[in-house]
Write a protein that holds these residues in place. Structure first.
Motif, PDB file in Angstrom:
ATOM      1  N   GLN A  26       0.838  -1.192   0.000  1.00 46.00           N
ATOM      2  CA  GLN A  26       0.000   0.000   0.000  1.00 46.00           C
ATOM      3  C   GLN A  26       0.881   1.254   0.000  1.00 46.00           C
ATOM      4  O   GLN A  26       1.959   1.274   0.601  1.00 46.00           O
ATOM      5  N   LYS A  27       0.397   2.261  -0.701  1.00 49.66           N
ATOM      6  CA  LYS A  27       1.070   3.568  -0.708  1.00 49.66           C
ATOM      7  C   LYS A  27       0.051   4.618  -0.295  1.00 49.66           C
ATOM      8  O   LYS A  27      -1.041   4.693  -0.874  1.00 49.66           O
ATOM      9  N   ASP A  28       0.416   5.385   0.703  1.00 50.20           N
ATOM     10  CA  ASP A  28      -0.455   6.449   1.209  1.00 50.20           C
ATOM     11  C   ASP A  28      -1.857   5.916   1.532  1.00 50.20           C
ATOM     12  O   ASP A  28      -2.878   6.571   1.271  1.00 50.20           O
ATOM     13  N   GLY A  29      -1.916   4.667   2.060  1.00 48.54           N
ATOM     14  CA  GLY A  29      -3.176   4.090   2.510  1.00 48.54           C
ATOM     15  C   GLY A  29      -3.977   3.389   1.444  1.00 48.54           C
ATOM     16  O   GLY A  29      -5.044   2.838   1.736  1.00 48.54           O
ATOM     17  N   SER A  30      -3.479   3.346   0.189  1.00 48.45           N
ATOM     18  CA  SER A  30      -4.217   2.689  -0.895  1.00 48.45           C
ATOM     19  C   SER A  30      -3.393   1.546  -1.463  1.00 48.45           C
ATOM     20  O   SER A  30      -2.158   1.643  -1.582  1.00 48.45           O
ATOM     21  N   ALA A  31      -4.099   0.447  -1.811  1.00 47.73           N
ATOM     22  CA  ALA A  31      -3.420  -0.713  -2.379  1.00 47.73           C
ATOM     23  C   ALA A  31      -2.813  -0.357  -3.731  1.00 47.73           C
ATOM     24  O   ALA A  31      -3.411   0.363  -4.533  1.00 47.73           O
ATOM     25  N   ILE A  32      -1.602  -0.885  -3.979  1.00 45.77           N
ATOM     26  CA  ILE A  32      -0.909  -0.651  -5.241  1.00 45.77           C
ATOM     27  C   ILE A  32      -1.188  -1.837  -6.154  1.00 45.77           C
ATOM     28  O   ILE A  32      -0.846  -2.986  -5.824  1.00 45.77           O
ATOM     29  N   SER A  33      -1.803  -1.559  -7.276  1.00 44.45           N
ATOM     30  CA  SER A  33      -2.183  -2.630  -8.193  1.00 44.45           C
ATOM     31  C   SER A  33      -0.959  -3.421  -8.645  1.00 44.45           C
ATOM     32  O   SER A  33       0.049  -2.850  -9.063  1.00 44.45           O
ATOM     33  N   GLY A  34      -1.065  -4.765  -8.533  1.00 44.00           N
ATOM     34  CA  GLY A  34      -0.016  -5.654  -9.020  1.00 44.00           C
ATOM     35  C   GLY A  34       1.135  -5.860  -8.074  1.00 44.00           C
ATOM     36  O   GLY A  34       2.007  -6.699  -8.340  1.00 44.00           O
ATOM     37  N   ILE A  53       2.907  -2.819   4.107  1.00 46.48           N
ATOM     38  CA  ILE A  53       2.504  -4.063   3.442  1.00 46.48           C
ATOM     39  C   ILE A  53       1.539  -4.824   4.357  1.00 46.48           C
ATOM     40  O   ILE A  53       1.706  -4.855   5.578  1.00 46.48           O
ATOM     41  N   GLU A  54       0.514  -5.396   3.735  1.00 44.44           N
ATOM     42  CA  GLU A  54      -0.478  -6.199   4.471  1.00 44.44           C
ATOM     43  C   GLU A  54      -0.269  -7.664   4.113  1.00 44.44           C
ATOM     44  O   GLU A  54      -0.177  -8.023   2.930  1.00 44.44           O
ATOM     45  N   THR A  63      -0.819  -5.950   9.356  1.00 39.76           N
ATOM     46  CA  THR A  63      -0.249  -4.836   8.582  1.00 39.76           C
ATOM     47  C   THR A  63       1.067  -4.406   9.212  1.00 39.76           C
ATOM     48  O   THR A  63       1.179  -4.295  10.442  1.00 39.76           O
ATOM     49  N   SER A  64       2.044  -4.159   8.360  1.00 43.71           N
ATOM     50  CA  SER A  64       3.376  -3.773   8.840  1.00 43.71           C
ATOM     51  C   SER A  64       3.382  -2.323   9.327  1.00 43.71           C
ATOM     52  O   SER A  64       2.391  -1.596   9.220  1.00 43.71           O
ATOM     53  N   ASN A  65       4.534  -1.944   9.830  1.00 43.98           N
ATOM     54  CA  ASN A  65       4.758  -0.523  10.122  1.00 43.98           C
ATOM     55  C   ASN A  65       4.785   0.273   8.816  1.00 43.98           C
ATOM     56  O   ASN A  65       4.924  -0.292   7.724  1.00 43.98           O
ATOM     57  N   THR A  66       4.656   1.591   8.926  1.00 46.31           N
ATOM     58  CA  THR A  66       4.676   2.472   7.746  1.00 46.31           C
ATOM     59  C   THR A  66       6.073   3.074   7.576  1.00 46.31           C
ATOM     60  O   THR A  66       6.690   3.530   8.550  1.00 46.31           O
ATOM     61  N   LEU A  67       6.533   3.053   6.329  1.00 45.26           N
ATOM     62  CA  LEU A  67       7.866   3.586   6.015  1.00 45.26           C
ATOM     63  C   LEU A  67       7.726   4.731   5.013  1.00 45.26           C
ATOM     64  O   LEU A  67       7.100   4.583   3.963  1.00 45.26           O
ATOM     65  N   SER A  68       8.302   5.879   5.367  1.00 48.69           N
ATOM     66  CA  SER A  68       8.289   7.031   4.457  1.00 48.69           C
ATOM     67  C   SER A  68       9.442   6.900   3.473  1.00 48.69           C
ATOM     68  O   SER A  68      10.604   6.754   3.869  1.00 48.69           O
TER      69      SER A  68
END
Length: 314
Positions: A26-34, A53-54, A63-68
């Protein structure tokens, strides 16, 4: 991932079962296609953002931690200038870039300090080290640096000091350095040379115009013939063609700013001329005595250059 054993101890089984999970990046809370592998590859600054990543396994989801993530831009930023030297205090130089700065967050810097954040071109009239910085998220895209300096006319050097002097009938080559181009002009402002050196063969007033970047530096030059003889104090006007007239060096003859005056023994002025042509006495001049003494003064507007006697032997 830890498994709890019967004795309540824990065993790390991440490596054993990680391949059994289903993943979604996921990027910025939205799933990344593919993007459903354990790893994700990011290569462009446009992909900057907050990533996690979920993972799912048999109904278990975590769900993992968030990385900037902030990637630097692979763009290049270049600036150019109309000149790198300003010629005088009223001169200006324009810095610009071919990069479109519309909607960009940017700053022009001088010596590392921001001086302009609104104009796509920068007009400068002060020395310093200039560059353009464009912000790309958390990263900065920096241009090349351009050093602007005032004109230093002393950079134009000649390999002669003072006036250029050589014997009449010979020549003298003068070399200039420190400029990007050169023009040699005579007293009538006619161009006589365009290289870094010029060979003079005639006396007179000349001008060198040298360019440093867009600036012009002028160097006036005076060329004169070397006097190879002294002012004579004896002449023998007997018509034999040798020493019949009072011939003085080129430094004083044929000069519009040099006055030649001759007096007789009683102090009477018998010649007063500028542009003296080395023609005294003329063939019609008569002398009442065999050996007569005259006095001469050679001067310009401000000072007496030479004075002495002339003995006329008949």
């Amino acid at each position: 991932i830890y498994a709890v054993l019967s004795d309540s101890s824990e065993l790390d089984v991440t490596a054993d079962i990680s391949s059994s999970f289903s993943y979604q990046w996921q990027k910025d809370g939205s799933a990344i296609s593919g993007e459903t592998a354990q790893n994700i590859s990011l290569t462009d600054s446009n992909e900057n953002g907050e990533y996690n990543i979920e993972g799912s396994l048999e109904g278990l989801s975590t769900t993992s931690n968030t990385l900037s993530v902030q990637l630097g831009s692979n763009e290049t930023l270049a600036i150019t200038s109309t000149s790198t030297v300003y010629c005088n205090s009223s001169d200006t130089i324009i810095l610009s870039t071919s990069t479109n700065l519309t909607d960009e967050n940017f700053a022009w810097e001088k010596d590392g300090t921001s001086i302009n954040t609104t104009d796509s071109t920068l007009t400068v009239s002060e020395p310093g080290l200039y560059r353009l910085v464009v912000s790309k998220g958390e990263c900065s895209l920096k241009s090349n640096e351009i050093s602007i300096s005032p004109l230093d006319a002393d950079l134009i050097q000649l390999d002669v000091d003072g006036d250029i002097v050589f014997p009449e009938g010979s020549s003298k080559t003068v070399n200039a350095s420190g400029g990007s181009s050169y023009r040699w002009l005579d007293a009538n402002n006619i161009e006589i040379g365009t290289t870094s050196s010029y060979t003079f063969s005639e006396e007179g007033s000349y001008l060198l115009i040298a360019n440093i970047d867009n600036c012009e530096v002028s160097r006036p030059l005076t060329v004169s013939y070397l006097d190879l003889f002294n002012i004579p104090n004896v002449i023998t006007p007997n018509g034999d063609g040798a020493n019949d007239q009072w011939v003085i060096p080129n430094s004083y003859s044929n000069k519009s700013d040099v006055n030649v005056i001759i007096y007789n023994a009683r102090g009477a002025e018998i010649l007063n001329a500028t542009n003296y042509q080395n023609n005294w006495p003329e063939s019609s001049t008569t002398f009442s005595k065999q050996n007569m003494v005259y006095y001469y003064v050679i001067k310009n507007a401000t000072e007496t250059l030479k004075q002495g006697t002339i003995t006329v032997i008949k």
